[in-house]
Structure formats: structure tokens, C-alpha cells
Design a protein around this motif. Structure first.
Motif, PDB file in Angstrom:
ATOM      1  N   PHE A  61       0.927  -1.198   0.099  1.00 39.27           N
ATOM      2  CA  PHE A  61       0.050   0.066   0.028  1.00 39.27           C
ATOM      3  C   PHE A  61       0.904   1.277   0.060  1.00 39.27           C
ATOM      4  N   THR A  62       0.438   2.106  -1.009  1.00 39.60           N
ATOM      5  CA  THR A  62       1.299   3.319  -1.061  1.00 39.60           C
ATOM      6  C   THR A  62       0.604   4.439  -0.069  1.00 39.60           C
ATOM      7  N   LEU A  63       1.364   4.845   0.794  1.00 39.81           N
ATOM      8  CA  LEU A  63       1.054   5.721   1.957  1.00 39.81           C
ATOM      9  C   LEU A  63       0.671   7.058   1.455  1.00 39.81           C
ATOM     10  N   PRO A  64      -0.307   7.684   1.963  1.00 37.51           N
ATOM     11  CA  PRO A  64      -0.423   9.207   1.634  1.00 37.51           C
ATOM     12  C   PRO A  64       0.577  10.087   2.243  1.00 37.51           C
ATOM     13  N   LYS A  65       1.434   9.522   3.024  1.00 40.61           N
ATOM     14  CA  LYS A  65       2.504  10.380   3.716  1.00 40.61           C
ATOM     15  C   LYS A  65       3.473   9.442   4.090  1.00 40.61           C
ATOM     16  N   PRO A  66       4.786   9.537   3.858  1.00 42.69           N
ATOM     17  CA  PRO A  66       5.757   8.825   4.214  1.00 42.69           C
ATOM     18  C   PRO A  66       6.116   8.482   5.682  1.00 42.69           C
ATOM     19  N   ILE A  67       6.510   7.446   6.105  1.00 40.53           N
ATOM     20  CA  ILE A  67       6.881   7.223   7.445  1.00 40.53           C
ATOM     21  C   ILE A  67       7.981   6.879   7.685  1.00 40.53           C
ATOM     22  N   THR A  68       8.633   6.756   9.013  1.00 41.34           N
ATOM     23  CA  THR A  68       9.841   6.754   9.259  1.00 41.34           C
ATOM     24  C   THR A  68      10.044   5.187   9.843  1.00 41.34           C
ATOM     25  N   ARG A  69      11.183   4.755   9.685  1.00 44.53           N
ATOM     26  CA  ARG A  69      11.703   3.273  10.064  1.00 44.53           C
ATOM     27  C   ARG A  69      10.887   3.264  11.488  1.00 44.53           C
ATOM     28  N   GLU A  70      11.385   3.858  12.395  1.00 47.56           N
ATOM     29  CA  GLU A  70      10.747   3.873  13.664  1.00 47.56           C
ATOM     30  C   GLU A  70       9.037   3.804  13.745  1.00 47.56           C
ATOM     31  N   GLU A  71       8.474   4.717  12.920  1.00 50.67           N
ATOM     32  CA  GLU A  71       6.842   4.708  12.900  1.00 50.67           C
ATOM     33  C   GLU A  71       6.553   3.426  12.357  1.00 50.67           C
ATOM     34  N   ALA A  72       7.017   2.969  11.232  1.00 51.50           N
ATOM     35  CA  ALA A  72       6.813   1.725  10.791  1.00 51.50           C
ATOM     36  C   ALA A  72       6.879   0.656  11.800  1.00 51.50           C
ATOM     37  N   ARG A  73       7.867   0.611  12.265  1.00 52.17           N
ATOM     38  CA  ARG A  73       8.131  -0.567  13.395  1.00 52.17           C
ATOM     39  C   ARG A  73       7.045  -0.650  14.498  1.00 52.17           C
TER      40      ARG A  73
END
Length: 104
Positions: A8-20
Motif C-alpha cells: 500500500f502506498t501511503l498518503p505521507k511517508p513514514i520513518t522506520r521507527e514509525e513503521a516498526r
């Protein structure tokens, strides 16, 4: 065996920490799912795309996961729609278990 790729393509990129943090919050949902051998969460280098790589026992068991309810869960969690692509996986090398697995 079947491998399913979700993305899924996000509306706004996230950081690795947010993703984790997000991935850890959803991981329990995938424990003890019938037919699911493994799920690997993925994040693109630019943080704009997330998804998963799933190894399933069968296509039917995989399709039982990706229901309208699952798609709504993804939509609510990530504010975007998911794509699911299936691949046959007749052989898998498992270096942890030191085995080569085949669905034949």
C-alpha cells in the motif's frame, strides 16, 4: 505453498521507527492464522510504501485472510487501499531450520 505480496502506498511517508511501531501493533493479528507459515513486514527505503510478504500453505487459506474486513482494517490503519499479488512457491530454503521445503 503460496506467497502473497501485499503493498500500500501511503498518503505521507513514514520513518522506520514509525513503521516498526505500527507493525508491532498489528503483528498479533497474524498469530495462529490457519495456513499462514510466515509474515514479513516491509517498508520501502523512501517510507512511502509498506506491505507484507506472506508464505501460505494454500491459495484458499491466503484468500480467506484478504477479505473485505481485512481491506477495511488496512484502509483505517494506513489511510490507503491494499493490493495483493499471489505467486506459486513450490520450493523454499529455510536456513534457520536448515531445511529445503517443497509443496510436492
Amino acid at each position: 505453498m503460496i506467497t502473497a505480496f501485499t503493498s500500500f502506498t501511503l498518503p505521507k511517508p513514514i520513518t522506520r521507527e514509525e513503521a516498526r511501531a505500527i507493525f508491532l501493533s498489528t503483528a498479533p493479528k497474524y498469530r495462529d492464522v490457519p495456513g499462514l507459515f510466515q509474515k514479513i513486514y516491509v517498508l520501502s527505503e523512501d517510507g512511502a510504501t509498506v506491505g507484507g510478504v506472506y508464505l501460505w500453505n494454500s491459495r484458499a487459506e491466503a484468500e480467506a485472510m484478504y477479505t473485505d474486513s481485512w481491506r477495511e482494517f488496512v484502509r483505517e490503519k494506513y489511510n490507503t487501499d491494499a493490493t495483493v499479488t499471489y505467486f506459486e512457491s513450490p520450493v523454499m530454503v529455510d536456513n534457520v531450520a536448515q531445511k529445503i521445503l517443497s509443496d510436492g
